[in-house]
Design a protein around this motif. Structure first.
Motif, PDB file in Angstrom:
ATOM      1  N   LEU A   1       5.104  -2.231   9.455  1.00  0.00           N
ATOM      2  CA  LEU A   1       3.731  -2.283   8.956  1.00  0.00           C
ATOM      3  C   LEU A   1       3.549  -3.272   7.809  1.00  0.00           C
ATOM      4  CD1 LEU A   1       2.768   1.522   9.034  1.00  0.00           C
ATOM      5  CD2 LEU A   1       2.411  -0.244  10.775  1.00  0.00           C
ATOM      6  N   GLY A   2       4.581  -4.042   7.493  1.00  0.00           N
ATOM      7  CA  GLY A   2       4.425  -5.130   6.534  1.00  0.00           C
ATOM      8  C   GLY A   2       4.677  -4.766   5.094  1.00  0.00           C
ATOM      9  N   TYR A   3       5.280  -3.621   4.822  1.00  0.00           N
ATOM     10  CA  TYR A   3       5.624  -3.248   3.455  1.00  0.00           C
ATOM     11  C   TYR A   3       6.968  -3.863   3.081  1.00  0.00           C
ATOM     12  CZ  TYR A   3       1.778   0.060   3.464  1.00  0.00           C
ATOM     13  OH  TYR A   3       0.520   0.613   3.515  1.00  0.00           O
ATOM     14  N   THR A   4       7.164  -4.097   1.792  1.00  0.00           N
ATOM     15  CA  THR A   4       8.399  -4.732   1.359  1.00  0.00           C
ATOM     16  C   THR A   4       9.604  -3.824   1.590  1.00  0.00           C
ATOM     17  OG1 THR A   4       7.962  -3.932  -0.895  1.00  0.00           O
ATOM     18  CG2 THR A   4       7.276  -6.191  -0.350  1.00  0.00           C
ATOM     19  N   ASP A   5       9.398  -2.517   1.448  1.00  0.00           N
ATOM     20  CA  ASP A   5      10.479  -1.569   1.705  1.00  0.00           C
ATOM     21  C   ASP A   5       9.885  -0.169   1.814  1.00  0.00           C
ATOM     22  OD1 ASP A   5       9.904  -0.820  -0.955  1.00  0.00           O
ATOM     23  OD2 ASP A   5      11.575  -1.987  -1.750  1.00  0.00           O
ATOM     24  N   GLN A   6      10.747   0.811   2.035  1.00  0.00           N
ATOM     25  CA  GLN A   6      10.307   2.192   2.191  1.00  0.00           C
ATOM     26  C   GLN A   6       9.616   2.716   0.939  1.00  0.00           C
ATOM     27  OE1 GLN A   6      13.325   4.823   3.738  1.00  0.00           O
ATOM     28  NE2 GLN A   6      12.428   6.621   2.754  1.00  0.00           N
ATOM     29  N   ALA A   7      10.122   2.318  -0.232  1.00  0.00           N
ATOM     30  CA  ALA A   7       9.532   2.784  -1.483  1.00  0.00           C
ATOM     31  C   ALA A   7       8.095   2.292  -1.638  1.00  0.00           C
ATOM     32  CB  ALA A   7      10.386   2.322  -2.666  1.00  0.00           C
ATOM     33  N   HIS A   8       7.850   1.039  -1.214  1.00  0.00           N
ATOM     34  CA  HIS A   8       6.493   0.472  -1.278  1.00  0.00           C
ATOM     35  C   HIS A   8       5.531   1.285  -0.414  1.00  0.00           C
ATOM     36  CE1 HIS A   8       3.814  -3.334  -0.593  1.00  0.00           C
ATOM     37  NE2 HIS A   8       3.221  -2.423  -1.328  1.00  0.00           N
ATOM     38  N   LEU A   9       5.935   1.587   0.812  1.00  0.00           N
ATOM     39  CA  LEU A   9       5.108   2.415   1.695  1.00  0.00           C
ATOM     40  C   LEU A   9       4.875   3.787   1.080  1.00  0.00           C
ATOM     41  CD1 LEU A   9       3.726   3.270   4.332  1.00  0.00           C
ATOM     42  CD2 LEU A   9       5.987   3.657   5.315  1.00  0.00           C
ATOM     43  N   THR A  10       5.908   4.388   0.540  1.00  0.00           N
ATOM     44  CA  THR A  10       5.780   5.729  -0.034  1.00  0.00           C
ATOM     45  C   THR A  10       4.804   5.739  -1.195  1.00  0.00           C
ATOM     46  OG1 THR A  10       8.024   6.326   0.651  1.00  0.00           O
ATOM     47  CG2 THR A  10       7.048   7.618  -1.131  1.00  0.00           C
ATOM     48  N   ARG A  11       4.847   4.716  -2.053  1.00  0.00           N
ATOM     49  CA  ARG A  11       3.918   4.642  -3.195  1.00  0.00           C
ATOM     50  C   ARG A  11       2.475   4.532  -2.718  1.00  0.00           C
ATOM     51  NH1 ARG A  11       7.866   1.161  -5.254  1.00  0.00           N
ATOM     52  NH2 ARG A  11       6.622  -0.676  -4.679  1.00  0.00           N
ATOM     53  N   ASP A  12       2.218   3.612  -1.789  1.00  0.00           N
ATOM     54  CA  ASP A  12       0.853   3.427  -1.292  1.00  0.00           C
ATOM     55  C   ASP A  12       0.348   4.686  -0.592  1.00  0.00           C
ATOM     56  OD1 ASP A  12       0.765   0.871  -2.259  1.00  0.00           O
ATOM     57  OD2 ASP A  12       0.352  -0.089  -0.325  1.00  0.00           O
ATOM     58  N   PHE A  13       1.196   5.268   0.232  1.00  0.00           N
ATOM     59  CA  PHE A  13       0.823   6.465   0.988  1.00  0.00           C
ATOM     60  C   PHE A  13       0.505   7.614   0.049  1.00  0.00           C
ATOM     61  CE2 PHE A  13       1.303  10.204   3.554  1.00  0.00           C
ATOM     62  CZ  PHE A  13       0.999   9.824   4.854  1.00  0.00           C
ATOM     63  N   THR A  14       1.350   7.838  -0.933  1.00  0.00           N
ATOM     64  CA  THR A  14       1.157   8.951  -1.864  1.00  0.00           C
ATOM     65  C   THR A  14      -0.115   8.776  -2.676  1.00  0.00           C
ATOM     66  OG1 THR A  14       3.554   9.237  -2.009  1.00  0.00           O
ATOM     67  CG2 THR A  14       2.224  10.255  -3.744  1.00  0.00           C
ATOM     68  N   ALA A  15      -0.396   7.540  -3.089  1.00  0.00           N
ATOM     69  CA  ALA A  15      -1.606   7.284  -3.869  1.00  0.00           C
ATOM     70  C   ALA A  15      -2.860   7.574  -3.061  1.00  0.00           C
ATOM     71  CB  ALA A  15      -1.612   5.841  -4.360  1.00  0.00           C
ATOM     72  N   ALA A  16      -2.860   7.241  -1.765  1.00  0.00           N
ATOM     73  CA  ALA A  16      -4.056   7.410  -0.938  1.00  0.00           C
ATOM     74  C   ALA A  16      -4.208   8.828  -0.407  1.00  0.00           C
ATOM     75  CB  ALA A  16      -4.033   6.424   0.229  1.00  0.00           C
ATOM     76  N   VAL A  17      -3.096   9.429   0.008  1.00  0.00           N
ATOM     77  CA  VAL A  17      -3.151  10.713   0.705  1.00  0.00           C
ATOM     78  C   VAL A  17      -2.967  11.891  -0.244  1.00  0.00           C
ATOM     79  CG1 VAL A  17      -2.075  12.075   2.568  1.00  0.00           C
ATOM     80  CG2 VAL A  17      -2.354   9.615   2.825  1.00  0.00           C
ATOM     81  N   GLY A  18      -2.285  11.661  -1.353  1.00  0.00           N
ATOM     82  CA  GLY A  18      -2.076  12.742  -2.309  1.00  0.00           C
ATOM     83  C   GLY A  18      -0.745  13.435  -2.158  1.00  0.00           C
ATOM     84  N   MET A  19       0.100  12.939  -1.262  1.00  0.00           N
ATOM     85  CA  MET A  19       1.456  13.468  -1.075  1.00  0.00           C
ATOM     86  C   MET A  19       2.293  12.398  -0.404  1.00  0.00           C
ATOM     87  SD  MET A  19       0.715  16.136   2.057  1.00  0.00           S
ATOM     88  CE  MET A  19      -0.921  16.537   1.392  1.00  0.00           C
ATOM     89  N   SER A  20       3.608  12.541  -0.484  1.00  0.00           N
ATOM     90  CA  SER A  20       4.503  11.560   0.117  1.00  0.00           C
ATOM     91  C   SER A  20       4.462  11.646   1.635  1.00  0.00           C
ATOM     92  CB  SER A  20       5.932  11.806  -0.360  1.00  0.00           C
ATOM     93  OG  SER A  20       6.430  13.017   0.206  1.00  0.00           O
ATOM     94  N   PRO A  21       4.902  10.591   2.327  1.00  0.00           N
ATOM     95  CA  PRO A  21       4.947  10.667   3.792  1.00  0.00           C
ATOM     96  C   PRO A  21       5.767  11.844   4.297  1.00  0.00           C
ATOM     97  CG  PRO A  21       5.251   8.404   3.071  1.00  0.00           C
ATOM     98  CD  PRO A  21       5.281   9.251   1.836  1.00  0.00           C
TER      99      PRO A  21
END
Length: 287
Positions: free
Chosen positions: A245-265
């Motif tokens: 999905l174009g994220y630099t790494d797993q941590a980047h995805l986790t940060r964006d996801f948590t900020a938008a959804v309110g919890m980690s993937p």
């Protein structure tokens, strides 16, 4: 509160699991959702109308939404407003009995109804009566007084047509670009989208802020988050998903996801569970 809508047949169901709803199945015993397409005269501007109804809730029910790059008009007893693109998450709590009638505009489709760039509304809620004066206030009163959801939607449709919107080829270009981003997970960079559009990156950024309300980078990231929410519940490895999905790494995805959804993937996958069709037969499509 607004009058309760009698049961209505479900309109076009585009998908059984609605992207953007956090816990998309948890509320199926709390509310009903239906949607239907606009008439041909509004099809260039409006994606669909939607109605959520709930009756005699024993406990309040909160539905959290991770928004799309669209403008919505919503009318209920609690509020009657136009929502610009909400860049964070938001929620609505249902209590007792009620109804929300919504109009979801196409990306770029609200620009003909606004005297200025759509970015003026980003992150904001504008009262319909304030934006459209006495005519807007009268629309709200008529919608709240109409017990039938489809008939109430027709009132909104007639109101919008009465504003005399003009077809805008640029708005339609923007809608097509946003649709391409949503449907093609390979689009992960703004320069890639600009190349598809035959525009410079700067030109594309100006275009999106004028017509969508947010930049193309936000649109790409939001749709990739919707994709991530769908696929983490299917057990997809986060590192693999982040790379795809174009994220630099797993941590980047986790940060964006948590900020938008309110919890980690991982927490979302545990709490939401695997994708499944609604057992009740009610619509699980969202705004």
């Amino acid at each position: 509160m607004a009058a309760i809508v009698p049961p209505m047949p479900v309109g076009r169901l585009v998908e059984t699991r609605q992207r953007g709803w956090v816990h998309p199945y948890a509320g199926l015993d709390a509310f009903d959702y239906v949607r239907w397409p606009p008439s041909p005269g509004l099809a260039a501007y409006v994606e669909h109308f939607w109605v959520v109804t709930w009756t005699d809730l024993a406990e309040p029910y909160e539905q959290r939404i991770v928004s799309h790059p669209t403008v919505n008009m919503a009318i209920t007893g609690d509020f009657h407003r136009i929502a610009g693109v909400i860049t964070g998450g938001f929620s609505y709590t249902m209590r007792g009995s009620g109804r929300v009638l919504g109009t979801r505009f196409r990306p770029g489709g609200f620009r003909p109804f606004l005297d200025g760039p759509v970015s003026r509304l980003t992150g904001r809620f504008a009262e319909i009566g304030e934006m459209y004066g006495a005519a807007g206030a009268a629309l709200v009163e008529r919608v709240l007084a109409e017990p039938d959801g489809r008939a109430a939607g027709t009132l909104v449709e007639d109101f919008l047509l009465g504003l005399g919107p003009s077809r805008d080829p640029v708005a339609e270009e923007v809608a097509a670009l946003v649709a391409a981003v949503e449907s093609d997970v390979a689009v992960t960079r703004v320069d890639e989208l600009a190349a598809r559009a035959g525009r410079s990156v700067r030109s594309l950024q100006r275009l999106f802020r004028e017509y969508v309300g947010v930049g193309p980078k936000w649109v790409i990231r939001r749709f990739r988050l919707h994709e991530a929410a769908e696929r983490v519940c299917q057990g997809i490895d986060l590192a693999t998903l982040a790379a795809e999905l174009g994220y630099t790494d797993q941590a980047h995805l986790t940060r964006d996801f948590t900020a938008a959804v309110g919890m980690s993937p991982a927490a979302y996958a545990r709490r939401t569970g695997p994708a499944r069709p609604p057992a009740t037969g009610r619509a699980a499509s969202g705004t």
